[in-house]
Design a protein around this motif. Structure first.
Motif, PDB file in Angstrom:
ATOM      1  N   ILE A 109      32.866   6.876 -17.131  1.00 30.12           N
ATOM      2  CA  ILE A 109      32.291   5.571 -17.468  1.00 30.12           C
ATOM      3  C   ILE A 109      33.182   4.872 -18.490  1.00 30.12           C
ATOM      4  N   PRO A 110      33.643   3.652 -18.228  1.00 31.20           N
ATOM      5  CA  PRO A 110      34.409   2.898 -19.229  1.00 31.20           C
ATOM      6  C   PRO A 110      33.476   2.256 -20.249  1.00 31.20           C
ATOM      7  N   VAL A 111      33.943   2.138 -21.480  1.00 38.32           N
ATOM      8  CA  VAL A 111      33.197   1.360 -22.469  1.00 38.32           C
ATOM      9  C   VAL A 111      33.206  -0.092 -22.002  1.00 38.32           C
ATOM     10  N   PRO A 112      32.040  -0.703 -21.825  1.00 35.00           N
ATOM     11  CA  PRO A 112      31.996  -2.034 -21.191  1.00 35.00           C
ATOM     12  C   PRO A 112      32.223  -3.188 -22.157  1.00 35.00           C
ATOM     13  N   MET A 113      32.529  -4.335 -21.572  1.00 32.73           N
ATOM     14  CA  MET A 113      32.530  -5.623 -22.258  1.00 32.73           C
ATOM     15  C   MET A 113      31.308  -6.407 -21.794  1.00 32.73           C
ATOM     16  N   THR A 114      30.966  -7.450 -22.518  1.00 35.00           N
ATOM     17  CA  THR A 114      29.986  -8.390 -21.985  1.00 35.00           C
ATOM     18  C   THR A 114      30.635  -9.128 -20.819  1.00 35.00           C
ATOM     19  N   GLU A 115      29.816  -9.637 -19.917  1.00 35.19           N
ATOM     20  CA  GLU A 115      30.354 -10.397 -18.786  1.00 35.19           C
ATOM     21  C   GLU A 115      31.141 -11.614 -19.266  1.00 35.19           C
ATOM     22  N   LYS A 116      30.669 -12.254 -20.331  1.00 38.83           N
ATOM     23  CA  LYS A 116      31.361 -13.431 -20.866  1.00 38.83           C
ATOM     24  C   LYS A 116      32.774 -13.064 -21.316  1.00 38.83           C
ATOM     25  N   ARG A 117      32.877 -11.977 -22.075  1.00 37.84           N
ATOM     26  CA  ARG A 117      34.182 -11.570 -22.581  1.00 37.84           C
ATOM     27  C   ARG A 117      35.102 -11.114 -21.442  1.00 37.84           C
ATOM     28  N   LYS A 118      34.526 -10.400 -20.484  1.00 37.79           N
ATOM     29  CA  LYS A 118      35.315  -9.931 -19.350  1.00 37.79           C
ATOM     30  C   LYS A 118      35.847 -11.109 -18.541  1.00 37.79           C
ATOM     31  N   ASN A 119      35.025 -12.129 -18.354  1.00 41.86           N
ATOM     32  CA  ASN A 119      35.454 -13.311 -17.608  1.00 41.86           C
ATOM     33  C   ASN A 119      36.557 -14.064 -18.352  1.00 41.86           C
ATOM     34  N   GLU A 120      36.485 -14.101 -19.682  1.00 41.35           N
ATOM     35  CA  GLU A 120      37.511 -14.775 -20.477  1.00 41.35           C
ATOM     36  C   GLU A 120      38.858 -14.068 -20.354  1.00 41.35           C
ATOM     37  N   ARG A 121      38.837 -12.731 -20.428  1.00 46.37           N
ATOM     38  CA  ARG A 121      40.093 -11.964 -20.355  1.00 46.37           C
ATOM     39  C   ARG A 121      40.543 -11.781 -18.915  1.00 46.37           C
ATOM     40  N   GLY A 122      39.590 -11.728 -17.994  1.00 47.73           N
ATOM     41  CA  GLY A 122      39.916 -11.518 -16.595  1.00 47.73           C
ATOM     42  C   GLY A 122      39.757 -10.079 -16.148  1.00 47.73           C
ATOM     43  N   PHE A 123      39.598  -9.158 -17.078  1.00 48.60           N
ATOM     44  CA  PHE A 123      39.422  -7.747 -16.763  1.00 48.60           C
ATOM     45  C   PHE A 123      38.996  -7.023 -18.036  1.00 48.60           C
ATOM     46  N   ALA A 139      38.171  14.342  -6.696  1.00 50.64           N
ATOM     47  CA  ALA A 139      37.213  15.378  -6.309  1.00 50.64           C
ATOM     48  C   ALA A 139      36.306  15.772  -7.469  1.00 50.64           C
ATOM     49  N   ASN A 140      36.799  15.627  -8.698  1.00 52.02           N
ATOM     50  CA  ASN A 140      36.031  16.070  -9.863  1.00 52.02           C
ATOM     51  C   ASN A 140      35.662  14.954 -10.835  1.00 52.02           C
ATOM     52  N   LEU A 141      36.228  13.779 -10.633  1.00 52.53           N
ATOM     53  CA  LEU A 141      35.973  12.656 -11.536  1.00 52.53           C
ATOM     54  C   LEU A 141      35.410  11.492 -10.734  1.00 52.53           C
ATOM     55  N   GLN A 142      34.158  11.169 -10.985  1.00 54.51           N
ATOM     56  CA  GLN A 142      33.443  10.146 -10.216  1.00 54.51           C
ATOM     57  C   GLN A 142      33.289   8.887 -11.062  1.00 54.51           C
ATOM     58  N   LEU A 143      34.067   7.855 -10.744  1.00 55.00           N
ATOM     59  CA  LEU A 143      34.014   6.614 -11.510  1.00 55.00           C
ATOM     60  C   LEU A 143      32.710   5.872 -11.256  1.00 55.00           C
ATOM     61  N   GLN A 144      32.040   5.475 -12.351  1.00 55.18           N
ATOM     62  CA  GLN A 144      30.817   4.676 -12.275  1.00 55.18           C
ATOM     63  C   GLN A 144      30.965   3.517 -13.259  1.00 55.18           C
ATOM     64  N   GLU A 145      31.152   2.327 -12.726  1.00 53.90           N
ATOM     65  CA  GLU A 145      31.463   1.176 -13.572  1.00 53.90           C
ATOM     66  C   GLU A 145      30.249   0.351 -13.985  1.00 53.90           C
ATOM     67  N   ASN A 146      29.090   0.628 -13.391  1.00 57.34           N
ATOM     68  CA  ASN A 146      27.932  -0.239 -13.628  1.00 57.34           C
ATOM     69  C   ASN A 146      26.741   0.484 -14.245  1.00 57.34           C
ATOM     70  N   SER A 177      21.927   0.401 -17.174  1.00 59.53           N
ATOM     71  CA  SER A 177      21.389  -0.431 -16.105  1.00 59.53           C
ATOM     72  C   SER A 177      20.249   0.307 -15.411  1.00 59.53           C
ATOM     73  N   GLU A 178      19.367  -0.437 -14.782  1.00 59.32           N
ATOM     74  CA  GLU A 178      18.234   0.175 -14.086  1.00 59.32           C
ATOM     75  C   GLU A 178      18.715   1.145 -13.010  1.00 59.32           C
ATOM     76  N   SER A 179      19.739   0.742 -12.287  1.00 63.39           N
ATOM     77  CA  SER A 179      20.247   1.596 -11.213  1.00 63.39           C
ATOM     78  C   SER A 179      20.965   2.832 -11.746  1.00 63.39           C
ATOM     79  N   GLY A 180      21.362   2.789 -13.015  1.00 62.71           N
ATOM     80  CA  GLY A 180      22.138   3.887 -13.563  1.00 62.71           C
ATOM     81  C   GLY A 180      21.329   5.000 -14.182  1.00 62.71           C
ATOM     82  N   ARG A 181      20.040   4.775 -14.399  1.00 60.01           N
ATOM     83  CA  ARG A 181      19.230   5.760 -15.118  1.00 60.01           C
ATOM     84  C   ARG A 181      19.175   7.103 -14.396  1.00 60.01           C
ATOM     85  N   ASN A 182      18.938   7.084 -13.126  1.00 60.74           N
ATOM     86  CA  ASN A 182      18.869   8.341 -12.377  1.00 60.74           C
ATOM     87  C   ASN A 182      20.246   8.971 -12.188  1.00 60.74           C
TER      88      ASN A 182
END
Length: 225
Positions: A109-123, A139-146, A177-182
């Motif tokens: 899991i990456p440390v997130p930005m706010t959507e506003k800040r991410k949109n300003e920087r572009g990534f 195989a052993n590292l499962q990326l979850q961005e949300n 996020s709601e989808s991320g709890r489980n």
């Protein structure tokens, strides 16, 4: 003002002018393996299950991170992700004692930005690092961005001089996020960031993940200082 065109421009430039190491100028790297090996390692952090790879005061690592964050040089993220992966591989036995079965995979899991800040920087540079890091061992590292989200804007830790303000900046700034709890419940997590300053941001993010039910959260950053 938006900088979303920077990453695209960087990609085009890399096709026309192949990347050169920021230190020794060898081709096809932003920071080559030989130069990465010369960068001083970060001192052990007094934060549970948290470590950075390099000392941020070294000019080579400082310039590499600047190129990633402010020039959109995503190729440098791949070079840095290899160092993150090397640290992870060498530390896995210490993180995962023999009496505890190795999990099927770690959630990355990456440390997130706010959507506003991410949109300003572009990534989000932590997101790019996490993507390359997980891609080195899918195989052993499962990326979850949300799963982890940032709920409010906070001042830049590196630009805030007062230590007490730095420590308080990230409080209550993250949520699941709601989808991320489980998805996070009873799972081991690897949290990825570019730079740790006081450790307040990474500690707050870890706390939210653990409170939600993560079994254990290991945090790795490229640099500390």
């Amino acid at each position: 003002m938006t900088y979303s065109w920077w990453p695209h421009l960087s990609t085009i430039i890399n096709y026309v002018l192949p990347a050169r190491c920021l230190s020794c100028r060898s081709r096809n790297y932003y920071l080559c393996p030989n130069c990465r090996a010369l960068i001083p390692k970060a001192e052990p952090l007094e934060i549970v299950d948290t470590q950075a790879v390099f000392n941020y005061q070294d000019v080579r690592i400082k310039q590499a991170i600047w190129q990633l964050k402010y020039r959109g040089a995503r190729a440098v993220a791949y070079d840095l992700a290899q160092s993150l992966y090397k640290y992870y591989s060498e530390s896995l036995s210490a993180w995962q004692p023999p009496q505890i079965p190795k999990p099927e995979s770690y959630i990355v899991i990456p440390v997130p930005m706010t959507e506003k800040r991410k949109n300003e920087r572009g990534f989000n540079q932590a997101q790019v690092l996490a993507k390359y890091f997980a891609g080195l061992d899918p195989a052993n590292l499962q990326l979850q961005e949300n799963i982890l989200i940032k709920t409010r804007e906070t001042p830049s830790q590196m630009k805030t001089r007062d230590r007490n303000t730095r420590l308080n900046n990230p409080r209550n700034a993250f949520a699941i996020s709601e989808s991320g709890r489980n998805q996070v419940k009873n799972r081991n997590v690897i949290l990825i960031d570019d730079v740790i300053t006081t450790g307040a941001t990474i500690s707050e993010a870890r706390k939210v993940l653990l409170t939600t039910g993560a079994r254990r959260v290991f945090a790795i950053a490229v640099a500390h200082g």
